[in-house]
Design a protein around this motif. Structure first.
Motif, short mmCIF file in Angstrom:
data_model
loop_
_atom_site.label_atom_id
_atom_site.label_comp_id
_atom_site.label_asym_id
_atom_site.label_seq_id
_atom_site.Cartn_x
_atom_site.Cartn_y
_atom_site.Cartn_z
N ASN A 14 28.92 41.84 35.82
CA ASN A 14 30.14 41.92 36.17
C ASN A 14 30.81 41.43 35.13
O ASN A 14 30.92 40.36 34.45
CB ASN A 14 30.22 40.85 37.31
CG ASN A 14 31.56 40.69 37.97
OD1 ASN A 14 31.98 39.62 38.63
ND2 ASN A 14 32.45 41.48 38.11
N TYR A 16 34.05 41.14 32.11
CA TYR A 16 35.50 41.07 32.07
C TYR A 16 35.79 40.71 30.50
O TYR A 16 35.07 40.34 29.76
CB TYR A 16 35.96 39.78 32.77
CG TYR A 16 35.91 39.98 34.47
CD1 TYR A 16 36.77 40.50 35.13
CD2 TYR A 16 34.63 39.32 34.99
CE1 TYR A 16 36.57 40.46 36.65
CE2 TYR A 16 34.58 39.50 36.39
CZ TYR A 16 35.38 40.03 37.23
OH TYR A 16 35.33 40.18 38.44
N ILE A 65 41.78 35.16 37.10
CA ILE A 65 41.14 36.41 36.85
C ILE A 65 42.01 37.30 37.55
O ILE A 65 42.65 37.24 38.59
CB ILE A 65 39.88 36.35 37.65
CG1 ILE A 65 39.06 37.51 37.55
CG2 ILE A 65 40.04 35.62 39.05
CD1 ILE A 65 38.98 38.29 38.88
N ASN A 67 41.73 41.58 38.60
CA ASN A 67 40.87 42.55 38.94
C ASN A 67 41.37 43.63 38.05
O ASN A 67 42.59 43.88 37.49
CB ASN A 67 40.99 42.95 40.24
CG ASN A 67 40.36 41.78 41.14
OD1 ASN A 67 39.27 41.37 41.05
ND2 ASN A 67 41.15 41.36 42.23
N GLY A 73 43.17 37.66 41.30
CA GLY A 73 42.30 36.94 42.42
C GLY A 73 42.32 35.36 42.10
O GLY A 73 42.74 34.77 41.24
N ASN A 75 39.64 33.48 42.61
CA ASN A 75 38.20 32.92 42.10
C ASN A 75 37.38 33.98 41.69
O ASN A 75 37.68 34.99 41.99
CB ASN A 75 37.58 32.08 43.40
CG ASN A 75 36.70 31.02 42.82
OD1 ASN A 75 36.47 30.74 41.36
ND2 ASN A 75 36.05 30.11 43.69
N CYS A 76 36.40 33.49 40.83
CA CYS A 76 35.22 34.57 40.49
C CYS A 76 34.19 33.75 39.99
O CYS A 76 34.27 32.78 38.86
CB CYS A 76 35.93 35.17 39.07
SG CYS A 76 34.88 36.37 38.48
N ASN A 166 38.16 32.91 47.79
CA ASN A 166 38.71 33.96 47.99
C ASN A 166 37.94 34.93 49.03
O ASN A 166 36.92 34.33 49.49
CB ASN A 166 38.40 35.00 46.61
CG ASN A 166 37.11 35.04 46.20
OD1 ASN A 166 36.44 34.42 46.50
ND2 ASN A 166 36.80 35.96 45.11
N PRO A 167 38.48 35.98 49.65
CA PRO A 167 37.90 36.17 50.96
C PRO A 167 36.58 37.09 51.01
O PRO A 167 36.81 38.19 50.03
CB PRO A 167 39.34 37.01 51.65
CG PRO A 167 40.16 37.40 50.45
CD PRO A 167 39.96 36.70 49.35
N ASN A 199 37.02 41.14 49.96
CA ASN A 199 35.86 41.87 49.25
C ASN A 199 34.76 42.09 50.17
O ASN A 199 34.53 41.21 51.27
CB ASN A 199 35.44 40.52 48.26
CG ASN A 199 36.55 40.11 47.28
OD1 ASN A 199 36.48 40.75 46.34
ND2 ASN A 199 37.07 38.92 47.34
N GLU A 217 34.03 45.29 45.52
CA GLU A 217 35.33 44.26 45.31
C GLU A 217 36.61 44.35 45.65
O GLU A 217 37.10 45.70 45.24
CB GLU A 217 35.08 43.62 43.98
CG GLU A 217 33.84 42.54 43.72
CD GLU A 217 34.13 41.77 42.37
OE1 GLU A 217 35.25 41.40 42.16
OE2 GLU A 217 32.89 41.66 41.93
N ARG A 218 37.30 43.47 46.09
CA ARG A 218 38.94 43.63 46.32
C ARG A 218 39.34 43.90 44.83
O ARG A 218 39.04 43.41 44.11
CB ARG A 218 39.23 42.55 46.92
CG ARG A 218 40.87 42.57 47.14
CD ARG A 218 41.35 41.35 47.70
NE ARG A 218 41.37 40.02 46.83
CZ ARG A 218 41.77 38.86 47.15
NH1 ARG A 218 42.52 38.69 48.22
NH2 ARG A 218 41.49 37.76 46.38
N ALA A 225 27.86 42.60 40.24
CA ALA A 225 27.62 41.31 40.85
C ALA A 225 28.87 40.92 41.34
O ALA A 225 30.01 41.21 40.80
CB ALA A 225 26.81 40.60 39.63
N CYS A 226 28.75 39.89 42.25
CA CYS A 226 30.07 39.12 42.64
C CYS A 226 29.56 37.78 43.02
O CYS A 226 28.78 37.60 43.95
CB CYS A 226 30.77 39.72 43.64
SG CYS A 226 32.04 38.95 44.18
N GLY A 227 29.61 36.76 42.16
CA GLY A 227 29.40 35.33 42.25
C GLY A 227 30.08 34.58 43.59
O GLY A 227 28.94 33.98 44.35
N GLY A 229 31.03 36.30 46.11
CA GLY A 229 30.29 37.19 47.24
C GLY A 229 28.88 36.95 47.48
O GLY A 229 28.48 36.39 48.70
N1 LIG Z 1 37.55 40.74 43.27
C1 LIG Z 1 37.71 39.42 43.58
C2 LIG Z 1 37.80 38.53 42.33
C3 LIG Z 1 36.41 38.53 41.59
C4 LIG Z 1 35.27 38.01 41.93
C5 LIG Z 1 34.09 38.04 41.05
N2 LIG Z 1 33.56 39.29 40.58
C6 LIG Z 1 33.08 37.11 41.42
O1 LIG Z 1 31.99 37.03 40.65
O2 LIG Z 1 32.98 36.15 42.22
C7 LIG Z 1 38.83 38.81 44.37
O3 LIG Z 1 40.03 39.73 44.14
O4 LIG Z 1 38.64 38.10 45.21
#
Ligand SMILES: N[C@@H](CCC[C@H](N)C(=O)O)C(=O)O
Length: 286
Positions: A14, A16, A65, A67, A73, A75-76, A166-167, A199, A217-218, A225-227, A229
């Motif tokens: 993931n 950035y 963060i 997107n 967003g 949180n990430c 974040n949702p 998400n 991901e939203r 990956a999404c931490g 999530g």
């Molecule tokens: N897409 C998410 C923000 C990013 C989340 C991320 N990749 C993670 O690792 O948590 C949002 O818009 O909430």
């Protein structure tokens, strides 16, 4: 021409573009456009979005963060581990345990060093928020959504929703390789019952200690990956009696594994790697 120094980093794929706002200056109004530009694989650097490492008056450092569609967003999880690595290795913080401010509150990071390099980071992601009003989503704001029937695209699914700042909405599947990530994901992301979008996570339960996980991901679509999530998936799996409260779960994401525990104290601990890919100077097209 405006230019700025960047570091590209990833947590389990993931990835950035990170900009250190202790040293660089970016115009606030241009941030969504900058995120879209740098994320573009053809004309930019290519990434899941943009992360700003900023001074904070509440913590040692603050993360913002964006997107890859330019939306911000709150949180990430993978970003927090990378920000922690950057902050320690660039001596923005001098301790191995410190706080990071996010738009959804303060979190605590603890880094593990090997030869002065940060290899693994544990982040205390705080308490999951479960009420519909906290996701936010339509319905009785004082109720939770645990294994609740919802219709999407003419089909009924049983879903659980969790906010990690974040949702997230979690769908359980029998085979992770057949999960409708790219078909159902974008439909659910934009469903108007989720007022701020959502998400979308697909989870296959392997055992009481192991989950397979894929994400839409939203604001960024499919990522490795999404931490946040993965934390939401572990909380959801405890709520649905698939895994145990207070015990560590290994979450297998497309980019690798995270260790996650929803502690009896109520907060969620996430441990995983953070890696530097490259550094450089980006020239903004006006
Ligand atoms: N897409 C998410 C923000 C990013 C989340 C991320 N990749 C993670 O690792 O948590 C949002 O818009 O909430």
């Amino acid at each position: 021409m405006t230019s700025f120094k960047f570091t590209k980093m990833h947590g389990l794929g993931n990835n950035y573009i990170y900009v250190n706002l202790f040293e660089e200056q970016l115009e606030e109004a241009k941030l969504p456009e900058i995120a879209k530009q740098v994320a573009n694989v053809y004309t930019g650097i290519g990434s899941d979005g943009l992360i700003l490492i900023c001074p904070s008056d509440k913590a040692e450092v603050k993360m913002r963060i964006f997107n890859n569609d330019g939306s911000e967003g709150k949180n990430c999880g993978n970003g927090l581990r990378c920000v922690a690595k950057y902050a320690v290795e660039h001596k923005l913080v001098l301790d191995t345990e410190f706080k990071i401010e996010t738009l959804s509150g303060l979190v605590e990071a603890k880094v593990q060093l090997e030869n002065d390099q940060v290899k693994l980071v544990t982040v205390d992601m705080g308490e999951p928020r479960l009420l519909k009003s906290q996701i936010p989503m339509a319905g009785d704001g004082n109720e939770k959504t645990i294994n609740e029937k919802m219709e999407f695209d003419g089909q009924i699914y049983e879903v659980t929703t969790v906010s990690m700042g974040n949702p997230h909405v979690i769908f359980y599947v029998d085979d992770i390789n057949q999960a409708p990530v790219t078909t159902l994901g974008p439909i659910v992301e934009k469903d108007e019952r989720f007022q701020e979008g959502v998400n979308v996570e697909f989870v296959q339960v392997v055992s009481e200690k192991e989950l397979h996980f894929r994400v839409w991901e939203r604001g960024s679509g499919v990522t490795q990956a999404c931490g946040t999530g993965a934390c939401a998936a572990v909380v959801s799996s405890v709520l649905n009696n698939y895994t145990n409260h207070g015990e560590e779960t290994t979450v297998h994401l497309a980019g690798g594994d995270l260790q996650i525990k929803w502690t009896k104290a109520g907060t969620v601990l996430m441990t995983g790697p953070a890696e530097v890919i490259c550094e450089g100077t980006y020239y903004l097209s006006e």
